[in-house]
Write an enzyme that holds these catalytic residues in place. Structure first.
Site, PDB file in Angstrom:
ATOM      1  N   SER A  91       1.614  -9.780  -0.777  1.00 47.46           N
ATOM      2  CA  SER A  91       1.275  -8.360  -0.667  1.00 47.46           C
ATOM      3  C   SER A  91       1.687  -7.715   0.648  1.00 47.46           C
ATOM      4  CB  SER A  91      -0.226  -8.161  -0.892  1.00 47.46           C
ATOM      5  OG  SER A  91      -0.980  -8.978  -0.021  1.00 47.46           O
TER       6      SER A  91
ATOM      7  N   LYS B  44       0.796  -1.228   0.000  1.00 52.14           N
ATOM      8  CA  LYS B  44       0.000   0.000   0.000  1.00 52.14           C
ATOM      9  C   LYS B  44       0.829   1.279   0.000  1.00 52.14           C
ATOM     10  CE  LYS B  44      -4.427  -1.683   1.484  1.00 52.14           C
ATOM     11  NZ  LYS B  44      -4.211  -3.032   2.081  1.00 52.14           N
TER      12      LYS B  44
ATOM     13  N   GLU C 195     -10.241   5.630   4.538  1.00 51.70           N
ATOM     14  CA  GLU C 195     -10.728   4.500   5.310  1.00 51.70           C
ATOM     15  C   GLU C 195      -9.585   3.504   5.448  1.00 51.70           C
ATOM     16  OE1 GLU C 195     -10.809   4.809   2.119  1.00 51.70           O
ATOM     17  OE2 GLU C 195     -10.052   2.846   1.471  1.00 51.70           O
TER      18      GLU C 195
HETATM   19  C1  LIG Z   1      -5.098  -4.065   2.009  1.00 59.31           C
HETATM   20  C2  LIG Z   1      -4.396  -5.301   1.726  1.00 59.31           C
HETATM   21  C3  LIG Z   1      -4.847  -6.189   0.741  1.00 59.31           C
HETATM   22  C4  LIG Z   1      -6.126  -5.993  -0.006  1.00 59.31           C
HETATM   23  O1  LIG Z   1      -6.170  -4.882  -0.829  1.00 59.31           O
HETATM   24  P1  LIG Z   1      -6.054  -4.975  -2.393  1.00 59.31           P
HETATM   25  O2  LIG Z   1      -6.454  -3.619  -2.842  1.00 59.31           O
HETATM   26  O3  LIG Z   1      -7.002  -6.036  -2.865  1.00 59.31           O
HETATM   27  O4  LIG Z   1      -4.671  -5.302  -2.719  1.00 59.31           O
HETATM   28  C5  LIG Z   1      -4.088  -7.300   0.473  1.00 59.31           C
HETATM   29  N1  LIG Z   1      -2.951  -7.560   1.146  1.00 59.31           N
HETATM   30  C6  LIG Z   1      -2.496  -6.746   2.121  1.00 59.31           C
HETATM   31  C7  LIG Z   1      -1.250  -7.103   2.829  1.00 59.31           C
HETATM   32  C8  LIG Z   1      -3.194  -5.599   2.446  1.00 59.31           C
HETATM   33  O5  LIG Z   1      -2.737  -4.809   3.393  1.00 59.31           O
END
Ligand SMILES: *Cc1c(COP(=O)(O)O)cnc(C)c1O
Length: 406
Positions: free
Chosen positions: A388, A98, A120
């Site tokens: 992610s 993010k 949010e």
């Molecule tokens: C917020 C988050 C997601 C989900 O958000 P996407 O917009 O679908 O990527 C996935 N993995 C992590 C580690 C997150 O913090």
């Protein structure tokens, strides 16, 4: 074809902010003006070489990019099939993908002369990343968060507070991500001139889905070059978890012209897609509808309202999904599979114990799918997973779930 601004033409919106039939612009006149200001600012910014050099410098020296692509050899061996590679977004500063779009959004807010960013957050990852970028650039930050998520993700709440951010608890409805979005939007409506709304995924009205995808496209551009260098070929499958869809689109974008690469988004099946209100498998079980100012696949209840959703991963429990993903599904460009809470926990432990990498519960959904798929494919195949985020934020919660088994 990848266009000059780094996104594949297949996932660019038309002038009405539509991806096929999905997405769209906001109707409300005051908000429409504010969104147009954001869109014009975005288009101008990405033509400015100064922005690109500033962003490059931040991504390299502040975030720590490029994040590596890692061959998870022991995990692959345990699955007994294809080779699993991880794009290590968990190693970014603040622990997830993010930060990539938060830096872009805060740079834009600053350029537009805003004093403050509002957003949010679900798991708190977007809140932490935005509070971080705001601290770095000297802007105020106001984050709305459901009280259910505040209880579950308290380390991230503490981080936001330490970073100087105002955390607004939201207790209405299910008190998770969707209600937090509503609350943040209401607050924004009252301060359109001073504030910038920094959406945390490829959702919301135009220009957010395109803009967030643009800032996240660095993930796929890096990963494609890295895996080619490492293995001499493209992966057979690329996969990522899908909440709103930002980490997924960031990875997928770079592979959209590669006919040999299968593109798979992994949704949270929670306690099972047949248990109403206990999953968030929007693509699998949703219908075409509208949520929070844009059209997408959406889970609706009997009254036609966005339904209650659940996932063990707070960052994935949203009843809508990005318009690009909705359109990619309809066009057959990507497919969408599910992983349950239980499969997620298994993958969480497997990656922790076989590789020494504790993943975010969100990311563990993608790992769960990769493990399932790896077992079916030959050892010569390769699966690239977008890891992610890291799981530090989830460890207490997992301990309460698995305490006895550990
Ligand atoms: C917020 C988050 C997601 C989900 O958000 P996407 O917009 O679908 O990527 C996935 N993995 C992590 C580690 C997150 O913090």
């Amino acid at each position: 074809m990848t266009t000059q601004h780094g996104l594949n033409a297949q996932i660019l919106p038309n002038d009405d902010g539509l991806f096929g039939q999905f997405g769209g612009k906001i109707g409300h006149p005051d908000l429409a003006r504010a969104m147009q200001e954001v869109e014009d600012g975005f288009r101008e910014m990405i033509k400015d070489p100064h922005f690109h050099s500033e962003m490059r410098d931040l991504l390299k020296n502040y975030v720590g990019r490029p994040s590596p692509v890692y061959h998870a050899a022991r995990l692959s061996e345990a699955c007994g099939g294809a080779q699993i590679y991880l794009k290590r977004e968990d190693l970014n500063h603040t622990g997830a993908h993010k930060i990539n779009h938060c830096l872009g959004e805060v740079l834009l807010a600053k350029r537009l002369g805003k004093r403050k960013v509002i957003a949010e957050t679900g798991a708190g990852q977007h809140g932490v990343a935005l509070a971080t970028a705001a601290a770095l650039m000297g802007l105020e930050c106001e984050i709305h968060m459901g009280v259910v998520d505040i209880a579950k993700e308290h380390p991230n709440v503490s981080r936001m507070k330490i970073l100087g951010c105002k955390v607004v608890p939201v207790s209405r409805g299910a008190a998770t991500l969707k209600e937090a979005v509503d609350s943040a939007f209401e607050s924004y409506m009252g301060q359109l001139d001073e504030a910038f709304f920094a959406i945390g995924s490829v959702v919301g009205p135009a220009p957010y889905p395109e803009m967030v995808a643009y800032f996240q496209s660095v993930v796929g551009h890096e990963a494609r070059a890295q895996i080619l260098e490492k293995t001499g070929r493209l992966p057979d499958v690329v996969c990522a978890c899908v909440g709103g869809g930002s980490n997924a689109i960031g990875l997928f974008n770079a592979f959209l012209d590669d006919a040999s690469v299968r593109i798979v988004g992994v949704e949270p099946a929670g306690e099972g897609v047949d248990v109403p209100g206990r999953h968030a498998a929007t693509m699998t079980r949703g219908v075409v509808g509208e949520i929070q100012g844009f059209k997408c696949y959406v889970l609706l209840d009997d009254d036609g309202e966005p339904s209650a959703v659940h996932s063990i991963a707070s960052g994935l429990d949203y009843p809508g999904v990005g318009p690009q993903h909705s359109n990619m599904k309809d066009m057959g460009i990507a497919s969408y599979e599910c992983a349950t809470d239980a499969e997620c926990l298994d993958a969480f432990l497997a990656l922790s114990r076989l590789e020494g990498i504790i993943p975010a519960l969100e990311s563990a959904h993608a790992v769960a799918y990769a493990m399932r798929e790896a077992a079916r494919l030959p050892a010569t195949s390769a699966i690239l997973v977008n890891l992610s985020g890291r799981g530090d934020k989830d460890i207490d919660f997992v301990l309460t779930k698995l305490g006895d088994k550990l």
